[in-house]
Design an enzyme around this catalytic site. Structure first.
Site, PDB file in Angstrom:
ATOM      1  N   THR A  67      25.684   1.052 -19.716  1.00  0.00           N
ATOM      2  CA  THR A  67      26.973   1.367 -20.329  1.00  0.00           C
ATOM      3  C   THR A  67      27.981   0.266 -20.032  1.00  0.00           C
ATOM      4  O   THR A  67      27.644  -0.776 -19.482  1.00  0.00           O
ATOM      5  CB  THR A  67      27.510   2.712 -19.795  1.00  0.00           C
ATOM      6  OG1 THR A  67      27.728   2.590 -18.373  1.00  0.00           O
ATOM      7  CG2 THR A  67      26.549   3.850 -20.063  1.00  0.00           C
ATOM      8  N   GLY A  68      29.247   0.535 -20.373  1.00  0.00           N
ATOM      9  CA  GLY A  68      30.306  -0.434 -20.157  1.00  0.00           C
ATOM     10  C   GLY A  68      31.101  -0.222 -18.893  1.00  0.00           C
ATOM     11  O   GLY A  68      32.093  -0.917 -18.666  1.00  0.00           O
ATOM     12  N   ASP A  69      30.673   0.730 -18.036  1.00  0.00           N
ATOM     13  CA  ASP A  69      31.392   0.975 -16.782  1.00  0.00           C
ATOM     14  C   ASP A  69      30.397   1.511 -15.755  1.00  0.00           C
ATOM     15  O   ASP A  69      29.188   1.456 -15.978  1.00  0.00           O
ATOM     16  CB  ASP A  69      32.573   1.929 -16.998  1.00  0.00           C
ATOM     17  CG  ASP A  69      33.751   1.639 -16.069  1.00  0.00           C
ATOM     18  OD1 ASP A  69      33.502   1.421 -14.867  1.00  0.00           O
ATOM     19  OD2 ASP A  69      34.905   1.632 -16.528  1.00  0.00           O
ATOM     20  N   ASP A  70      30.885   2.053 -14.634  1.00  0.00           N
ATOM     21  CA  ASP A  70      30.014   2.484 -13.541  1.00  0.00           C
ATOM     22  C   ASP A  70      28.895   3.388 -14.045  1.00  0.00           C
ATOM     23  O   ASP A  70      29.128   4.309 -14.840  1.00  0.00           O
ATOM     24  CB  ASP A  70      30.821   3.242 -12.493  1.00  0.00           C
ATOM     25  CG  ASP A  70      31.924   2.398 -11.868  1.00  0.00           C
ATOM     26  OD1 ASP A  70      31.896   1.162 -12.013  1.00  0.00           O
ATOM     27  OD2 ASP A  70      32.813   2.988 -11.235  1.00  0.00           O
TER      28      ASP A  70
ATOM     29  N   SER B 243      25.398  -2.668 -15.940  1.00  0.00           N
ATOM     30  CA  SER B 243      26.792  -2.413 -16.285  1.00  0.00           C
ATOM     31  C   SER B 243      27.619  -3.633 -15.898  1.00  0.00           C
ATOM     32  O   SER B 243      27.288  -4.325 -14.934  1.00  0.00           O
ATOM     33  CB  SER B 243      27.306  -1.188 -15.522  1.00  0.00           C
ATOM     34  OG  SER B 243      28.714  -1.195 -15.410  1.00  0.00           O
TER      35      SER B 243
END
Length: 454
Positions: A257-260, A291
């Site tokens: 994904t684009g975060d944690d 990520s």
């Protein structure tokens, strides 16, 4: 003729359910020999009734809006009160819908090829109150948009299937965030509040507008065999965020994904301190993913306290920070008794970061003197290749981080410029760490490393 078709469908659905149940042993998930599992905290249940979304007028053509069908199906399950609960079957097809609520004692089953797809009509998206432990929307003051699939005060809920997909179509929301035109905080893909005995398994979550899976004020939650996908540049698309929740098991998941990938939380500044609901008893095991931010994280919203966390057998690649423990002055709360073990890192900017200066504040009413306590962190058996910088441990001057223990941490740093660790306001010990750790952790006297049990 219609009756005969319905009979045939119900026979097929019953056969499908029987096949699904054969992968279970004694009401629990099948586990490979020798593998540990925490998934038994919530037994998988068979249901006394199977209904299909098509029974309620659902049309899976990707164009017809099925919000009324989902709401009618859930209402039917709620009113029927079948003793063993009911299974709502979503067959192959693309089922466009607005946000809807689940109910207790139900299974949402997505067949192979089934896609529950969020509408991109943001104007009519329902608003709900902010979480009491946050005091406002996480992004903006005021309320927040309801998650695509939502539940509050539920018991015994399962979301599972044959790797069907829940698609948030988040790009319209990401663009609003980039253009600063959001009126309220973006919706999660799945949020369950004040709920217990939850299973989420064998489902793909894709392109969430905001966080993907958010159990908040929950207990006894299993997230297993789940795939979570979003573009590398999608903003704030955290994978799984257990928040002020107890007894959470996250196992055998792939997240990109684009975060944690996973971030354990417990409320935000003065609101989280007042609500005082910690996250505790959380196990993350056999997690794989990438990520631009963190592989495994604690925080930065930690104001209700976070303790008794075990993360092990993690495979993190192409990631900003492999392990990130983060809090800030004004958070209050505590981070205690955290064990992270058996971690493989590859192509990671920073192997480890423990920081007391991360995260914003909800408003100007937070108390800057509410300092978090960070004590008892064990990080062991970590191997990394193509690491740009080994790590940093930056405590808080008036609240140093204590009992930070590193053991058998071997990081192959990509260049000599990235060899040095950076540490301040921290005490603890280090044993068999390469590159050599900072002086604050150089002693091994009195070190006691945990075995990995909560």
């Amino acid at each position: 003729m219609k009756h005969k078709k319905m009979v045939r469908w119900r026979l097929a659905a019953t056969a499908l359910l029987a096949i699904f149940l054969t992968v279970l042993k004694g009401g629990a998930f099948v586990v490979a020999e020798g593998e540990q599992t925490c998934s038994g905290i919530v037994p998988m249940k068979s249901r006394g009734e199977v209904v299909s979304i098509t029974d309620f007028g659902g049309v899976g053509d990707g164009r017809t809006l099925n919000t009324a069908a989902f709401k009618s199906a859930v209402f039917h399950i709620e009113q029927r009160k079948v003793p063993e609960g009911s299974l709502l079957y979503i067959p192959a097809g693309v089922w466009l819908t607005e946000a809807f609520n689940l109910t207790s004692h139900m299974t949402l089953f997505l067949a192979e090829g089934a896609v529950i797809k969020a509408t991109q009509d943001t104007v009519n998206w329902p608003l709900i109150h902010p979480l009491p432990s946050y005091g406002r929307g996480r992004e903006l003051p005021g309320g927040r948009y309801m998650s695509l699939i939502h539940g509050n005060g539920l018991q015994d809920v399962t979301i599972t299937g044959e790797n069907g997909t829940i698609d948030g179509q988040g790009d319209v929301w990401w663009n609003m965030w980039r253009q600063k035109t959001l009126p309220f905080t973006r919706p999660n893909l799945l949020e369950l509040m004040h709920s217990t005995d939850i299973i989420i398994s064998n489902v793909v979550f894709r392109d969430s507008p905001f966080w993907n899976i958010h159990p908040v004020y929950c207990s006894n939650v299993v997230v297993k065999n789940v795939t979570i996908l979003a573009p590398y540049d999608s903003p704030n698309t955290d994978g799984v965020d257990p928040d002020s929740s107890l007894n959470v098991c996250i196992e055998d998941c792939y997240i990109s994904t684009g975060d944690d990938l996973v971030a354990v939380k417990s409320g935000w500044d003065e609101y989280g301190i007042a609500y005082a609901r910690p996250s505790s008893g959380i196990i993350v095991r056999r997690l794989t993913g990438s990520s631009p931010f963190a592989g495994f994280a604690v925080g930065s919203e930690t104001s209700g306290g976070i303790e008794n966390i075990l993360a092990e057998n993690l495979n993190i690649f192409k990631t900003g920070v492999g392990i990130h423990i983060k809090t800030n002055s004004g958070r209050g709360g505590f981070i205690k008794n955290i064990t992270i073990s058996d971690v493989n890192l590859s192509n990671v900017r920073k192997g480890l970061r423990i920081a007391g200066n991360v995260g914003d504040h909800p408003d100007d009413r937070y108390d800057p003197n509410a300092l978090p306590v960070v004590d008892g962190l064990t990080i062991k058996n970590v191997w990394g290749v193509r690491i740009q910088q080994p790590g940093s441990i930056q405590g808080i001057k008036n609240s140093p981080f204590t009992q930070i223990h590193l053991s058998n941490v071997k990081l192959d740093v990509a260049s000599l410029r990235g060899v040095a660790w950076a540490c301040a306001d921290v005490s603890g010990g280090a044993l068999d760490v390469q590159p050599s750790p900072c002086a604050e952790l150089s002693t091994t006297n009195g070190m006691s490393f945990r075995t990995g049990a909560l």
